[in-house]
Design a protein around this motif. Structure first.
Motif, short mmCIF file in Angstrom:
data_model
loop_
_atom_site.label_atom_id
_atom_site.label_comp_id
_atom_site.label_asym_id
_atom_site.label_seq_id
_atom_site.Cartn_x
_atom_site.Cartn_y
_atom_site.Cartn_z
N ALA A 1 0.78 -1.25 0.00
CA ALA A 1 0.00 0.00 0.00
C ALA A 1 0.81 1.29 0.00
O ALA A 1 0.98 1.91 -1.03
CB ALA A 1 -1.02 0.01 1.12
N THR A 2 1.32 1.76 1.13
CA THR A 2 1.95 3.08 1.14
C THR A 2 3.29 3.03 1.87
O THR A 2 3.48 2.20 2.76
CB THR A 2 1.08 4.13 1.88
N PRO A 3 4.21 3.93 1.48
CA PRO A 3 5.44 4.04 2.28
C PRO A 3 5.12 4.61 3.66
O PRO A 3 4.24 5.45 3.80
CB PRO A 3 6.29 5.04 1.46
N ARG A 4 5.80 4.12 4.67
CA ARG A 4 5.63 4.62 6.04
C ARG A 4 7.01 4.88 6.62
O ARG A 4 8.01 4.60 5.98
CB ARG A 4 4.90 3.57 6.89
N THR A 5 7.04 5.38 7.84
CA THR A 5 8.35 5.72 8.41
C THR A 5 9.23 4.48 8.56
O THR A 5 10.44 4.55 8.40
CB THR A 5 8.21 6.40 9.78
N THR B 1 7.08 23.91 8.80
CA THR B 1 7.83 22.67 8.99
C THR B 1 8.53 22.33 7.68
O THR B 1 7.88 22.17 6.65
CB THR B 1 6.89 21.51 9.37
N VAL B 2 9.83 22.25 7.74
CA VAL B 2 10.61 21.91 6.56
C VAL B 2 10.75 20.39 6.50
O VAL B 2 11.42 19.79 7.34
CB VAL B 2 12.00 22.59 6.59
N LEU B 3 10.09 19.77 5.52
CA LEU B 3 10.19 18.31 5.38
C LEU B 3 11.45 17.93 4.62
O LEU B 3 12.05 16.89 4.86
CB LEU B 3 8.95 17.77 4.66
N GLY B 4 11.81 18.79 3.67
CA GLY B 4 13.02 18.54 2.89
C GLY B 4 13.48 19.83 2.26
O GLY B 4 12.65 20.67 1.89
N VAL C 1 6.27 10.22 3.73
CA VAL C 1 6.95 9.59 4.88
C VAL C 1 7.36 10.67 5.89
O VAL C 1 7.21 10.50 7.11
CB VAL C 1 8.17 8.78 4.42
N GLU C 2 7.83 11.80 5.39
CA GLU C 2 8.24 12.89 6.29
C GLU C 2 7.03 13.48 7.02
O GLU C 2 7.13 13.86 8.19
CB GLU C 2 8.99 13.98 5.52
N LEU C 3 5.90 13.55 6.33
CA LEU C 3 4.68 14.02 7.01
C LEU C 3 4.34 13.09 8.17
O LEU C 3 4.01 13.55 9.28
CB LEU C 3 3.50 14.04 6.02
N ARG C 4 4.46 11.80 7.94
CA ARG C 4 4.18 10.84 9.01
C ARG C 4 5.19 11.02 10.15
O ARG C 4 4.84 11.00 11.32
CB ARG C 4 4.28 9.41 8.50
N ARG C 5 6.45 11.18 9.77
CA ARG C 5 7.51 11.30 10.78
C ARG C 5 7.25 12.50 11.69
O ARG C 5 7.51 12.46 12.89
CB ARG C 5 8.87 11.45 10.09
#
Lengths: 301, 301
Positions: free
Chosen positions: A11-15, B4-7, B41-45
């Motif tokens: 499904a989706t990339p995760r941390t 928030t700087v994700l990248g 992924v960065e949003l999740r992090r």
């Protein structure tokens, strides 16, 4: 044969989990199988040189198997690649990548060659003196192929002691490796079998993801050394597997058993489960030799 | 205003650096600016809820600002989104995303609305009672816009002590916040200024990446509170900046100085440099208030 699993979750990339991508090293070839978002970062993390990859095989065009490809192809350009790169995948993959590169006005300056697939029958799509690659048509929500990688039978190995005993000149070694008998100066013939050993048995790897459970798949992957078969769900969610055209660990094991493969590797896990060990436990009730893929895990076969 | 700087690194995702993406929280809006590979992924992090983002602004269609978008849009579907999602970006972005979703037979089941940009003049592209967003045309290798985010002037704040002193009924509070004077029961008029405070001064954020150094940019970002300006290179590589249509730290600082902004934030660093502190040192010779973006860094303005 060496397998590096860059990502094996659905499904989706995760941390902590990546979507599908694998690097298979087989008889001096290094191939990339599927390319979910994040693949290029995982390649760097595992110190796999981008330049060693000349062939990419994409199973289907769902994002979790494919959305890392535009970036990977672009990065190859930034790294100064000049060798050909071959991309195998469903029809449409060329249009997609071409459009993205065109919009960014950043076409590759190396030859990028697409091999688009449309057949629902098994096809031989690559072959040289080292390996062959064939498609394994799968049944998923969109047009999908697995891939069967087979080593070619190598040359025979010299029996150095025997060769020296008969005082055979180096000029004949290549003939020996190719299986020829030798005629000595005295006219007598030494059979090749006395002077060489059998080459190592060729190995084979079948990548099958994503797919619903399909009884007929066993015939297509008969007696492969390693079968990677998706197991998105456990048997308790078999109804979801059927609905979304995925498989359970038990079903993957049934394919492995029916095909009489040596080793089954499971992957493409749904992240709903607390531990992937549950997949191994379930599959092992049907088939004995089960391994679990996991992100960053490597296997020598 | 919270950033928030994700990248904030140029070119390609790496194990320790991400390509461009930022989340700006401004007057109750949460917007995503650019979406390089790895953004979701960065949003999740950083534990930023995907569902809070309703507007995405893409500067240009180079991969390091855009290749995370197909996956992000797909993941929104898997998360069960039903609200509208608005995507602003160069013409072509709709065709690209549409094609990728079509190939995967996985169209969103929420309304996905594209606002494609073609103008080379500044345009007001979004406005409600909280904020406005305008384009900032930039000069890069492909069609590129920066974005100027401005808070709207809020309502006046009640001076509670004064309001109680005059015994003004709650029914009049809204009139007061809207700047009206009050007529008391005895017929006398109390001017609004005695009963309220000025609302907070509206803040503004200008995102300018990627771009060559452009003197005329200062006019477009005049006196903003925060200017994010790319600084891919240092002055020692000014020739590369000119060639690739990027800017140096010194040039970014010159724009900040000419525009008389409050704060300059640098980013989009080439990974060739040993330390990003060098960028701050260089920019600070021209403009005093320089901050360095870095992956995962947050700013309150």
């Amino acid at each position: 044969m060496h397998l590096t699993v860059l990502g094996c979750y659905a499904a989706t990339p995760r941390t902590l989990t990546n979507p599908t991508s694998q690097v298979l090293e087989i008889n001096n070839h290094v191939v990339l199988i599927d390319c979910g978002e994040g693949t290029q970062v995982e390649l760097r993390r595992h110190k796999i040189k981008f330049s060693r990859i000349n062939h990419i095989f994409i199973s289907h065009l769902h994002g979790d198997h494919f959305f890392g490809l535009p970036g990977f192809i672009s990065t190859m350009r930034l790294l100064g690649r000049d060798k050909e790169l071959h991309v195998y995948g469903p029809k449409g993959i060329k249009e997609a990548i071409t459009l993205l590169l065109k919009l960014g006005d950043s076409w590759t300056n190396y030859p990028l060659l697409f091999h688009e697939l449309t057949s629902k029958e098994t096809e031989l799509i690559f072959e040289d003196d080292k390996i062959s690659v064939s498609t394994i048509p799968l049944d998923h929500r969109v047009y999908t192929n697995g891939y069967l990688f087979k080593e070619k039978l190598g040359k025979r190995k010299l029996n150095v002691a025997a060769v020296e005993k008969y005082g055979i000149d180096k000029a004949y070694y290549n003939n020996l490796k190719n299986g020829r008998d030798i005629t000595l100066d005295n006219g007598s013939i030494v059979p090749n079998k006395e002077l060489t050993y059998d080459p190592p048995k060729p190995k084979s790897y079948a990548f099958c993801s994503d797919t619903i459970y399909d009884e007929s798949l066993a015939d297509k992957v008969k007696e492969v050394d390693v079968l990677y078969h998706e197991s998105t769900f456990l048997d308790s969610e078999a109804h979801l597997a059927a609905k979304t055209k995925h498989a359970t660990a038990k079903q993957a094991a049934q394919v492995a058993k029916d095909a009489n493969v040596k080793t089954l590797v499971l992957g493409h896990y749904s992240t709903r489960y607390k531990s992937i060990v549950l997949f191994k436990e379930e599959a092992s009730t049907v088939f004995p030799n089960v391994l679990l893929a996991d992100d960053g895990k490597t296997f020598d076969f």
